[in-house]
Design a protein around this motif. Structure first.
Motif, short mmCIF file in Angstrom:
data_model
loop_
_atom_site.label_atom_id
_atom_site.label_comp_id
_atom_site.label_asym_id
_atom_site.label_seq_id
_atom_site.Cartn_x
_atom_site.Cartn_y
_atom_site.Cartn_z
N GLY A 29 20.50 17.93 109.58
CA GLY A 29 21.41 19.05 110.39
C GLY A 29 22.93 18.38 110.22
N MET A 30 23.15 17.27 110.46
CA MET A 30 24.49 16.48 110.42
C MET A 30 24.93 16.83 109.07
N ILE A 31 24.08 16.50 108.00
CA ILE A 31 24.69 16.64 106.55
C ILE A 31 25.07 18.27 106.24
N GLU A 32 24.18 18.98 106.55
CA GLU A 32 24.46 20.39 106.34
C GLU A 32 25.72 20.98 107.01
N GLU A 33 25.66 20.56 108.53
CA GLU A 33 27.31 20.89 108.91
C GLU A 33 28.24 20.11 108.25
N LEU A 34 28.17 19.15 107.82
CA LEU A 34 29.35 18.33 107.21
C LEU A 34 29.72 19.11 105.86
N PHE A 35 28.62 19.46 105.57
CA PHE A 35 28.72 20.40 104.18
C PHE A 35 29.44 21.61 104.33
N VAL A 63 31.60 22.41 106.80
CA VAL A 63 32.78 22.17 107.09
C VAL A 63 33.73 21.79 105.95
N LEU A 64 32.91 21.11 104.99
CA LEU A 64 33.96 20.62 103.72
C LEU A 64 33.77 21.68 102.75
N GLY A 65 33.01 22.79 102.93
CA GLY A 65 32.84 23.97 102.00
C GLY A 65 32.15 23.45 100.52
N VAL A 66 31.05 22.60 100.81
CA VAL A 66 29.95 22.22 99.81
C VAL A 66 28.93 23.43 99.94
N ARG A 91 33.19 20.84 96.44
CA ARG A 91 33.63 21.65 97.20
C ARG A 91 34.05 23.26 96.73
N THR A 92 33.85 24.28 97.15
CA THR A 92 34.73 25.39 96.65
C THR A 92 35.89 25.40 97.00
N ALA A 93 36.75 25.98 96.14
CA ALA A 93 38.31 25.72 96.46
C ALA A 93 38.79 26.74 97.47
N GLY A 94 39.33 26.22 98.42
CA GLY A 94 39.85 26.92 99.59
C GLY A 94 38.61 27.64 100.19
N LYS A 95 38.80 28.21 101.58
CA LYS A 95 37.87 28.82 102.30
C LYS A 95 38.45 30.35 102.16
N ARG A 96 37.58 31.14 102.02
CA ARG A 96 38.10 32.68 102.01
C ARG A 96 37.09 33.21 103.01
#
Lengths: 342, 798
Positions: free
Chosen positions: B620-626, B628-631, B694-699
């Motif tokens: 869950g932590m790794i998924e949450e990290l991803f 937030v980071l946009g992975v 990471r996906t470039a930028g958050k939309r």
């Protein structure tokens, strides 16, 4: 009994009952009994149709008066009962505010070194510095030779070095990043280069074989020693506050000339002298200077045209100073009781 | 560098307090580490008079004395026999220090002794310093002194000795004269530089000895002088005292003279017994293969052809610049000596001393740098002292072998350039005056300054660095404190924290928000950790970079993984009951790829221990990290990482197929190896792979405008089926509506479920973009999902 009398009697009885009401349930019941659809007032009013019209008007007016006065008394009573109920709740629900709070998911902690690094970085970025990175395992050339520290230079003994082989070392400072910057970027630039460095120092309260530096490196035309002083003053005040005093005094490094060390007034004793500052009231936090012309020339630039200013500060020591930590070993033991404090 | 104040005062007027002097020297670049007393380790010892001496009742050899120290009369027990009524003695009272040790009241066979009477030896004195210092017993003072007076004052051993820390660019200051020159300038006083009276010797030196240099590169100058009719005896008290003040032990007049000159001029000298020099011929040459020289410390040292020897016609008599040979040592029988004062190449001496693991004081001087003019000065000074001390008869002239005559170097520097570097506006004349205070002669020329570099300033270059070297001197003299801080001018710069540094911040901030404490572990690791992690023999993580000179074998490698360090710290926290066992670290690891520099791999590590942790918390932590980071679209699949428990190990693969990291439950054997109690969960992620995924930028995605219908269902499937399969089935079923937020919320096996099967319960939402779903639409959607599940072997749970 006439209607007027019935109404007056009803009001009297109702007011009497209202006085004795103890709970909001009783009050609501009484309301239903008197003012409700089948309540006593309602039934009296229903009988009004049988009256003569002139009498009806006066009875009606009186009935309305009785109704509104009862309603007013009820509202007052309701408010009073509500207040009583609230007070009871307050009394019953009073808490021990000194008992500990409870968190389902408490926050973690950033290491004090990371916090200190960010403070320094933010202060420098505000002065137009950008970030630059270099490797922890470095070529001897970058770590020493090109920085005006050729093999057999006596000052090499200033920094006891971990070697990987004859040509590769664990970098002893972040200064090799200067060489990487000069050989890959085009001046002018203002760079800050953070990182881990390594020296053969046995571990004790003030030494660690692994520690952290931030290198500041500016290359431009017409820079002066006064500019270096200006940069250092600004960022020291940003990190330690306006009250801290600084002292730039002469020193020696092979890669700068003139060289200096920057002392700040001891935050532990306020400059009066203590164990941490060895009684001097000052603590050395960084070495700096005008970049040695050999270094600039080694990287292909004319030192008479391009001036460099450089400083290398110890993040560990600054963290210790900032937070009053008296033993560098604590920084690498990762004891949660230590980390929780920051 | 020790600088005794009395020695300093011979050449410079000292008109300030010690504190003021220390500060003035600091501004000149000379840091004072402390001030010692001349009687080292002695503090608070005072003069006292013995009023009475009585034999101790319970002891054969103890005496009880009443001692008047002015302020009071103390009872002191002593074992010495030489005290008597009326004797004036040094008293170490309670609280004073002797040999650095603090005195306390001591019970001696039933009598409390409030201090101790001192011998001369205990104060560090010899007969030469004060008569009677070496007697067996207490030092009896010969003259009257006020009772209670400090003993160092009473004896006149009350000098202050400044200890200066020198920077490597100033080897000239590893000498009393060098320090005095700088001190005079710092104090604004003149430096009374001593002049040496050359001694004209008897006879012709060539009749006694000659010198040949075979390798001028390693020995550019060798000067020597012969002294005959040597009288070996102790050196005079003044010399012994000065030597001791700088921490040297007096030996005899000849050795003391060489040491004295070393301290005074900073130039190492050596004295050979001339009778032991075969052929009376000193040959400076490199060692022969297999040659052995026994040095003064009686150790046989195998020397190699890269080392420079001082030899005679048949053998080595010393290792140049490192240590003399035992075969030519000065002894009581020595009748004639040859003083050597030479220049050896620092880098060669450095290599030799390191190879022999024998960095002597002399060697360290040669390494730091000596120069040819001082070599001659030191020799002449030594000869002058020989004459003064009447230690022998000086013979003839100096022997001086050199390739070229040392000349003063001349440079021309740019006044404008120096002003520009220092943000000053000094005239050439002002600069010349400033330089003159430190014995650098300069005269203004057109637009510049013509500077004669004094012989002792080897640090000042005549090449590219000259302007900067002189700028440094000007800045030192002008005072760094007088230089005004300014703001940099020129182009404006946009300060920027680069993307990868921001990612570092985001990773750390997210993991902190998830409750983790940040660790900093060392990079050093032990070769044994790879077996502890059960890594296969061909694992890439075994390709560690080895340190040539580690602290020990267990710290001899650079880490290839964060895991061992994190486990060490986790277990330390568990043992200390620190109350928190959830941590992360972001740090570099190194893998030896065979390239010149190893590959640096930045990793993110997470370790969870203690109560309430499990595989899915970590995931869950790794998924949450991803998130937030946009992975996005990372796939979790089974892993066979050796250090994780089989069946509880996962690898994360990015949409493009890159490995983002591995995590799971620590293998029980690995946990045992670390003595970790309970279950431990560990993750190691690749910083660079995450950066690239990471996906470039958050939309922004618009929020649903119409409410969703929330439904759940349970199906029965084979026990080993991975739930993601069914999640995909639900998401892709032809439901005719949007299916979202599919979540597995329960897994069950046991009563009501056939053996080998399990029940999985999913919740999800059904909705449409443009309207609220009708009951009919919802039913059609659910039917489609249920059908799809059934087709994939997942019928509804009855």
């Amino acid at each position: 009994m006439g209607m007027m009398e019935s109404l007056a009697q009803l009001r009297e009885e109702a007011e009497g009952k209202l006085k004795d009401v103890q709970s909001s349930e009783e009050l609501e019941q009484l309301l239903v009994d008197v003012l409700g659809r089948n309540g006593s007032l309602t039934s009296i009013l229903r009988a009004m149709g049988k009256l003569a019209s002139e009498e009806r008007a006066s009875v009606g007016a009186f009935a309305n008066k009785v109704k509104s006065s009862l309603e007013a008394v009820v509202a007052e009573k309701r408010a009073a009962l509500g207040e009583i109920a609230k007070q009871r709740r307050f009394a019953e629900e009073a808490l021990d505010v000194t008992a500990p709070g409870q968190l389902a998911d408490p926050l973690g902690r950033l290491h004090p070194m990371t916090q200190t690094y960010r403070l320094i970085r933010d202060a420098l970025v505000g002065m137009g510095f950008s970030m630059f990175d270099g490797p922890e395992i470095e070529l001897d050339d970058n770590n020493f030779t090109l920085l005006n520290l050729p093999k057999d230079h006596p000052a090499r003994d200033m920094q006891d070095t971990f070697y990987i082989n004859e040509n590769v070392v664990l970098r002893t400072h972040t200064s090799p990043c200067e060489i990487r910057a000069l050989t890959t970027l085009t001046p002018p630039f203002r760079l800050l280069m953070p990182g881990r460095v390594f020296r053969v120092d046995e571990v004790d309260a003030s030494h660690s074989p692994v520690f952290h530096q931030i290198e500041g490196f500016v290359v431009d035309k017409g820079l002066t020693l006064g500019d270096l002083k200006g940069i250092l003053d600004s960022f020291v005040h940003a990190v330690f506050g306006e009250d801290v005093k600084t002292r730039l005094r002469p020193s020696y490094f092979p890669f700068t000339e003139p060289s200096a060390e920057l002392d700040v007034s001891c935050s532990i004793c306020g400059g009066k002298g203590c164990r941490v500052c060895k009684g001097t009231g000052w603590i050395e936090i960084l070495g700096c200077g005008v970049t040695n012309p050999h270094e600039i020339a080694n990287c292909g630039y004319d030192p008479k045209v391009w001036t460099g200013l450089a400083f290398g500060l110890g993040v560990d020591r600054m963290a210790n100073l900032k937070f009053g930590i008296n033993d560098i070993r604590l920084e690498y033991e990762n004891d949660a009781r230590f980390l929780r404090q920051f | 560098m020790k600088l005794p104040k009395k020695w300093l005062c011979e050449y410079v007027d000292f008109n300030v307090t010690n504190a003021e002097f220390i500060e003035k020297m600091m501004w000149r670049g000379f840091e004072c580490a402390g001030v010692e007393k001349e009687l080292s380790g002695v503090e608070g010892v005072v003069v006292g008079r013995v009023l009475s001496v009585v034999k101790h009742e319970n002891s054969e050899h103890l005496h009880i004395c009443q001692v008047d120290i002015g302020s009071e009369v103390l009872t002191i027990v002593t074992g010495a026999d030489n005290v008597f009524d009326g004797a004036l003695v040094p008293v170490a009272v309670v609280g004073s220090k002797l040999g650095g040790r603090e005195m306390a009241a001591v019970n001696m066979r039933g009598v409390t002794s409030y201090g101790m009477l001192c011998s001369g030896a205990e104060l560090g004195l010899t007969n030469a310093d004060y008569p009677g210092s070496e007697v067996h017993g207490i030092l009896i003072l010969q003259e009257e002194h006020p009772l209670g007076q400090s003993i160092d004052e009473a004896l006149g051993f009350d000098d202050d000795i400044f200890e200066f820390e020198l920077t490597p660019n100033r080897p000239d200051c590893i000498s009393i004269l060098g320090m005095c020159r700088e001190a005079a300038a710092a104090l604004g006083q003149s430096f009374r530089e001593p002049s040496i009276k050359p001694v004209k010797g008897e006879g012709n030196t060539a009749d006694y000895a000659r010198v040949t240099i075979e390798n001028y590169d390693l020995c550019p100058r060798y000067t020597a002088r012969v002294i005959k009719d040597i009288v070996i005896e102790p050196s005079p008290a003044w010399m012994q005292r000065k030597l001791r003040a700088v921490g040297l032990r007096p030996i005899n007049n000849i050795v003391d003279i060489t040491n004295y000159v070393l301290v005074e001029y900073g130039h190492p000298m050596h004295a050979f017994d001339l009778a032991c020099i075969h052929g009376s011929h000193i040959v400076v040459r490199t060692a022969h293969d297999g040659e052995i020289v026994t040095t003064l410390d009686k150790r046989e040292r195998a020397v190699t052809p890269d080392m420079l020897l001082i030899a005679d016609e048949s053998r080595g008599v010393g290792i140049a610049g490192v240590m003399g040979g035992l075969n030519s040592e000065i002894t009581e029988q020595t009748q004639a000596v040859l003083f050597e004062s030479a220049v050896f190449k620092g880098s060669n001496i450095r290599a030799t001393a390191r190879k022999l693991k024998h960095v002597t004081d002399a060697a360290s001087r040669f390494i730091k740098g000596v120069e040819p003019v001082s070599a001659e000065l030191a020799l002449e000074r030594a000869v002058e002292l020989v004459a003064e001390l009447k230690a022998g008869t000086v013979v003839g002239e100096i022997i001086d072998v050199k390739k070229e005559k040392p000349v003063d170097r001349e440079i021309t520097i740019s006044v404008d350039h120096i002003n520009a570097l220092l943000a000053l506006d000094l005239s050439a004349k002002e600069m010349a005056q400033m330089l003159a205070t430190i014995s650098i002669h300069a005269r203004p020329t057109l637009g510049g300054l013509h500077v004669t570099i004094p012989h002792f300033r080897t640090d000042i270059e005549s090449g590219i660095e000259a302007d900067w070297d002189i700028a440094e001197e000007i800045a030192r003299i002008y005072g760094y404190y007088n230089i005004k801080p300014t703001l940099m001018r020129g182009d404006t710069f946009r300060g920027r924290i680069d993307d990868l540094f921001l990612l570092d911040d985001a990773v750390k901030d997210t993991l902190v928000a998830l409750g983790l404490y940040e660790m900093y572990n060392y990079n050093f690791t032990s070769p044994s950790v790879f077996d502890s992690l059960l890594l296969p023999k061909d694992s890439e993580l075994r390709k560690a970079v080895r340190i040539l000179n580690p602290f020990g074998e267990d710290q001899s490698l650079m880490r290839t993984t964060l895991i061992p360090g994190m486990l060490d710290s986790l277990v330390r926290n568990a043992n200390r009951k620190s109350g928190h066992l959830r941590f992360f670290e972001v740090g570099n690891t190194h893998v030896d790829t065979g390239a010149e520099l190893p590959e640096e791999r930045k990793k993110i590590g997470i370790v969870l221990g203690g109560a309430g942790v499990d595989f899915y918390l970590l995931k869950g932590m790794i998924e949450e990290l991803f998130r937030v980071l946009g992975v996005k679209n990372a796939v979790f699949q089974k892993s066979e990482a050796s250090y994780l428990q089989p069946g509880r190990a996962a690898e994360i693969v990015s949409a493009s197929g890159a490995s983002l990291g591995v995590f799971g439950e620590l293998h029980p054997d690995v946990a045992d190896g670390w003595k970790a109690d309970g279950r431990v969960y560990i993750a190691e992620l690749s910083f660079s792979a995450i950066a690239e995924s990471r996906t470039a930028g958050k939309r922004f995605e618009p929020l649903p405008r119409f409410p969703a219908a929330e439904r759940d269902l349970a199906v029965v499937v084979d026990a080993d089926l991975e739930s993601t399969v069914l999640k995909n089935v639900i998401e892709t079923a032809p439901a005719g509506v949007i299916v979202s937020d599919v979540r597995l919320f329960d897994t069950y096996a046991g009563i009501g479920i056939p053996a080998g099967k399990k029940s999985l319960a999913f919740s999800f939402s059904l909705r449409a973009e443009d309207h609220t779903l009708t009951d009919e639409e919802i039913k059609r959607g659910m039917d489609a999902i249920i059908d799809a599940l059934k087709e994939n072997g997942a019928p509804l749970r009855a």
